[in-house]
Every structure is written in structure tokens, then in C-alpha cells.
Motif scaffolding. Sequence first.
Motif, short mmCIF file in Angstrom:
data_model
loop_
_atom_site.label_atom_id
_atom_site.label_comp_id
_atom_site.label_asym_id
_atom_site.label_seq_id
_atom_site.Cartn_x
_atom_site.Cartn_y
_atom_site.Cartn_z
N GLU A 172 -15.71 -28.99 -16.11
CA GLU A 172 -16.17 -27.67 -15.69
C GLU A 172 -16.78 -26.92 -16.88
O GLU A 172 -16.25 -26.95 -17.98
CB GLU A 172 -14.95 -26.90 -15.17
CG GLU A 172 -15.30 -25.92 -14.13
CD GLU A 172 -14.05 -25.38 -13.44
OE1 GLU A 172 -12.92 -25.65 -13.89
OE2 GLU A 172 -14.24 -24.69 -12.44
N SER A 217 -16.72 -14.68 -13.05
CA SER A 217 -16.01 -15.58 -12.13
C SER A 217 -16.84 -15.82 -10.88
O SER A 217 -17.52 -14.91 -10.40
CB SER A 217 -14.69 -14.96 -11.68
OG SER A 217 -13.79 -14.85 -12.75
N GLU A 218 -16.72 -17.02 -10.36
CA GLU A 218 -17.37 -17.30 -9.07
C GLU A 218 -16.41 -16.99 -7.93
O GLU A 218 -16.81 -16.52 -6.86
CB GLU A 218 -17.81 -18.74 -9.00
CG GLU A 218 -19.00 -18.98 -9.91
CD GLU A 218 -19.36 -20.44 -10.04
OE1 GLU A 218 -19.00 -21.23 -9.15
OE2 GLU A 218 -19.99 -20.78 -11.04
N MET A 219 -15.15 -17.27 -8.16
CA MET A 219 -14.14 -16.96 -7.14
C MET A 219 -13.44 -15.68 -7.56
O MET A 219 -13.49 -14.69 -6.86
CB MET A 219 -13.19 -18.16 -7.02
CG MET A 219 -12.17 -18.07 -5.93
SD MET A 219 -12.83 -17.72 -4.29
CE MET A 219 -13.36 -19.31 -3.70
N GLY A 220 -12.75 -15.71 -8.69
CA GLY A 220 -12.18 -14.48 -9.22
C GLY A 220 -10.77 -14.16 -8.75
O GLY A 220 -10.34 -13.01 -8.84
N TYR A 260 -10.19 -17.96 -17.71
CA TYR A 260 -9.85 -17.66 -16.31
C TYR A 260 -8.36 -17.91 -16.07
O TYR A 260 -7.66 -17.10 -15.46
CB TYR A 260 -10.67 -18.52 -15.36
CG TYR A 260 -12.16 -18.40 -15.57
CD1 TYR A 260 -12.86 -17.33 -15.02
CD2 TYR A 260 -12.86 -19.34 -16.31
CE1 TYR A 260 -14.23 -17.21 -15.21
CE2 TYR A 260 -14.23 -19.23 -16.50
CZ TYR A 260 -14.91 -18.16 -15.94
OH TYR A 260 -16.25 -18.05 -16.14
N TYR A 274 -6.61 -16.14 -8.23
CA TYR A 274 -5.70 -17.27 -8.13
C TYR A 274 -4.43 -16.79 -7.43
O TYR A 274 -3.91 -15.73 -7.76
CB TYR A 274 -5.28 -17.79 -9.51
CG TYR A 274 -6.37 -18.49 -10.30
CD1 TYR A 274 -6.75 -19.80 -9.99
CD2 TYR A 274 -6.98 -17.87 -11.37
CE1 TYR A 274 -7.72 -20.46 -10.74
CE2 TYR A 274 -7.96 -18.53 -12.13
CZ TYR A 274 -8.33 -19.82 -11.79
OH TYR A 274 -9.28 -20.46 -12.53
N GLU A 288 -3.37 -26.59 -13.40
CA GLU A 288 -3.65 -25.43 -12.54
C GLU A 288 -2.77 -25.42 -11.28
O GLU A 288 -2.54 -24.36 -10.69
CB GLU A 288 -5.13 -25.48 -12.17
CG GLU A 288 -5.68 -24.21 -11.65
CD GLU A 288 -7.18 -24.35 -11.36
OE1 GLU A 288 -7.95 -24.63 -12.29
OE2 GLU A 288 -7.55 -24.17 -10.20
N THR A 328 -10.56 -22.28 -4.18
CA THR A 328 -11.58 -23.34 -4.04
C THR A 328 -10.93 -24.68 -3.72
O THR A 328 -11.60 -25.58 -3.24
CB THR A 328 -12.40 -23.53 -5.33
OG1 THR A 328 -11.53 -23.99 -6.37
CG2 THR A 328 -13.07 -22.24 -5.77
N ASN A 329 -9.65 -24.81 -4.00
CA ASN A 329 -8.98 -26.10 -3.84
C ASN A 329 -8.09 -26.20 -2.61
O ASN A 329 -7.31 -27.13 -2.49
CB ASN A 329 -8.14 -26.41 -5.09
CG ASN A 329 -9.01 -26.79 -6.26
OD1 ASN A 329 -9.99 -27.51 -6.09
ND2 ASN A 329 -8.68 -26.30 -7.43
N CYS A 385 -5.97 -22.10 -6.83
CA CYS A 385 -7.33 -21.59 -6.70
C CYS A 385 -7.81 -21.75 -5.26
O CYS A 385 -7.69 -22.84 -4.69
CB CYS A 385 -8.26 -22.37 -7.63
SG CYS A 385 -9.95 -21.75 -7.62
N1 ARG Z 1 -11.55 -18.93 -11.74
C1 ARG Z 1 -12.85 -19.48 -12.00
C2 ARG Z 1 -13.88 -18.72 -11.22
O1 ARG Z 1 -13.53 -17.97 -10.37
C3 ARG Z 1 -12.91 -20.96 -11.70
C4 ARG Z 1 -12.85 -21.33 -10.24
C5 ARG Z 1 -12.96 -22.78 -9.87
N2 ARG Z 1 -12.41 -23.65 -10.82
C6 ARG Z 1 -11.15 -23.98 -10.92
N3 ARG Z 1 -10.79 -24.75 -11.93
N4 ARG Z 1 -10.26 -23.60 -10.04
O2 ARG Z 1 -15.07 -18.89 -11.47
#
Ligand code: ARG
Length: 364
Positions: A322, A56-59, A198, A61, A229, A278-279, A276
Motif C-alpha cells: 500500500e 484518507s480514502e476511508m477515514g 492511519y 476504523y 490491522e 474496506t475489508n 477497516c
Molecule cells: N485508513 C486508510 C484510508 O482511509 C487506509 C484504508 C485502506 N487500507 C487499509 N490498510 N485498511 O485511506
Amino acid sequence: MPAKQDIINTIAQIKRDHPGNLMAKYFDPDYYNSLDDTPRARLEKIIATGVQNPTSEMGAYAMHPDDYDLFAAQLAPMIREFHRIPKGTPIAQINDWDTSATSCDLGAIDPALRDVSMRVRVARNASTFPLPGAMDKAQRIAFEQVAITAFSELIQTPDFGGKYLSITPGTPHSIDNNEYDARVASHQMFKDMSADKYLNVAGISGDWPHGRGMYISAAEDFIVWVGEEDHLRIMSMQTGGNLNTLFERLHTGLTILGKLLPPFAMSDTYGAIASCPTNLGAGMRASLHVKLPNLCANDPKLTRITAEAKKLGLAIRGAGGEHSGAGKGGLLDISPSARLGVTQMQIMQRLYDGVAALWKLENA
Ligand code: ARG
């Protein structure tokens, strides 16, 4: 969930092996141990996706809108790093949808860019339901009904009138598998979420496909996803022309929908609340599908172009979304990475300037 010490050890290992996993990077065992059982269980659910998916880049939710405040010790530093908000600078979201000051006509960069496909979407969640990762089946179905009620009003408006297509089995709005597949292939509908590891761990894809569907305007230039999501993904799309028109349509549609739905979960700090991190913020992803065959040549993993784009504040995805590779002829999806602490108009400008810069590189 395994015992506390197991989780701590697992995350420590992920931190060594996967320095890009922001959940692991900012996980603090002392903080985790300091939590009572109930909040600790909540935190475990938030970070489970990053623990079970080390790449995961974020890891993480969020499961409830207030998670961002209650678990700021874990989430805020991840959010700062992803959105590049320096320590000491307050996190804050300012909105600006006024397109009148600039013109972002892609044809002005190069007539060859006149026909690129463009899309902009925002994430929104109703404050009256848990976020998708914590919804049960009944809540997913109930939320879809709330959305359908709003759409029955939207259908009456001249520019946004259209229809609702549900993938919840056996409803009056349900579409069959063939139509679902066709809508996915045309990039209108979202893919089968139960294939996303994820989302699965986070419970976001739970009860698939119940409570899911999409609204689409008659002109097919305004779409609302239900139950992906986030409760809602509201988007505007068009082929070619001016980014201004694209953004204005989204803003108008969003404003109308905002009046027809329960209040959205919003925060002064984080703007629009999203599952997420990121959003967060503008909750906005604006993207263009552009062919950059030279920049993609001999680079199946898109490493080089991703590095170039990063310097411009842009993220690169394959044309299939993605985690996909470049499409035919080097077709890429380009979008500004930052969503929080930037206004909607800054996002539009960043996309325009970034694409102009990449286009120059491509043709150098
Ligand atoms: N959960 C994934 C990660 O941490 C995806 C994060 C960004 N993408 C998304 N669709 N929210 O890498």
C-alpha cells in the motif's frame, strides 16, 4: 479531542478539500450532535484517523465488532460507496468457496504469466476481544497466546504444519531483528505498523511490537499474521499456476483454524468483521504481482493504470504494498477492490478476468 463544534468545523473543511475522504463525505453533524457523551466518544475514536489524516480514502476504523451496527448512520453509507452497493439494495454477504465450477489457470492466458506471484488473504477477528484499535497491551499479549495455542495444534497437520515466529520481545518464540527484516523483505511478514499514520491515530499499531507475530507452514505457502490491522490475517501464497489451488488451500487452512480458535466476529450483513470497512464481507484480498512495464511507463504515480484497472473493478498498488510505487520492471500488485457483497469465487474470477484484460492492454 477538541470540542464538538471544532470537530464539526474540521470535518466540514476536510469535506471541501478532500472529497475522496468518505468519512467526511458522510459525516452528519446532526447525527453526531444527537449522540450522548459515551457513544459520541466512541464515534470520535472510530473517525479520528480520517479527521487527523485528511487524505484518507476511508477515514475510519472500527474498534469493536458491534460498531458497524451501532454507528451504521456514519459507517453504512461509507461502506456502500466503497463496495459499490447501491442505496436500496440490502447489504449482505454470501459465501461461496466452491472452486470446482471454473478453472483460473494463469498460464492459459499467456505462458509468460506462469510464474507470477499470487496471494490471497482473509481478515478475521476473534469475537472475544476488542478489535486491535481498542486493545490494551495485556489483551494484545493474551490474544497472541490464544493464537499460539491454536498453532500448536495446526503444527500437527500434514499440509499446514510449520512454526510460529513472534516479535513480542523475550518470548520462547521470539525472532531477532535480522530475521524480522528478512521476513519483511520476502513479503512474508508485515511491516513496522508504527510507521503507518492511519493506524497510529486509530491505536491499531499501539504497543508495537507486543502481541505480534506470524505462523508459517513448512512449505511457506500458508501464513497467519497475528496482531496486524486485524487479530488475524490468514493467507495462502504461491508462485504461478492456478488460482483454484491457491484459494482451496486458504479455505482448508481457514476451516481448520476456525475450529481451533474462539468464534470469529461475523455479521449477516457485513460478513467477516474487520477493523477497516474496506475489508468487510469476504474479508478477502486476492492479488497478483505482475510486470506491466508499458502501462507503467512515464507514470510514476500510476495514475493511468489505476484508472484502467478501476474500470475492471481492480485496485493497483506498487510492489512494495500500500502507498508504494511500481517495482522493478513495472512490477505491480493487482487485486479486486470489492470485498463485500461478492463471493470468494467471484473475487477469484474477477482477478483472473481483470488480469487477462490488463495483459491484453499491456501487449496491445
Ligand atoms: N485508513 C486508510 C484510508 O482511509 C487506509 C484504508 C485502506 N487500507 C487499509 N490498510 N485498511 O485511506
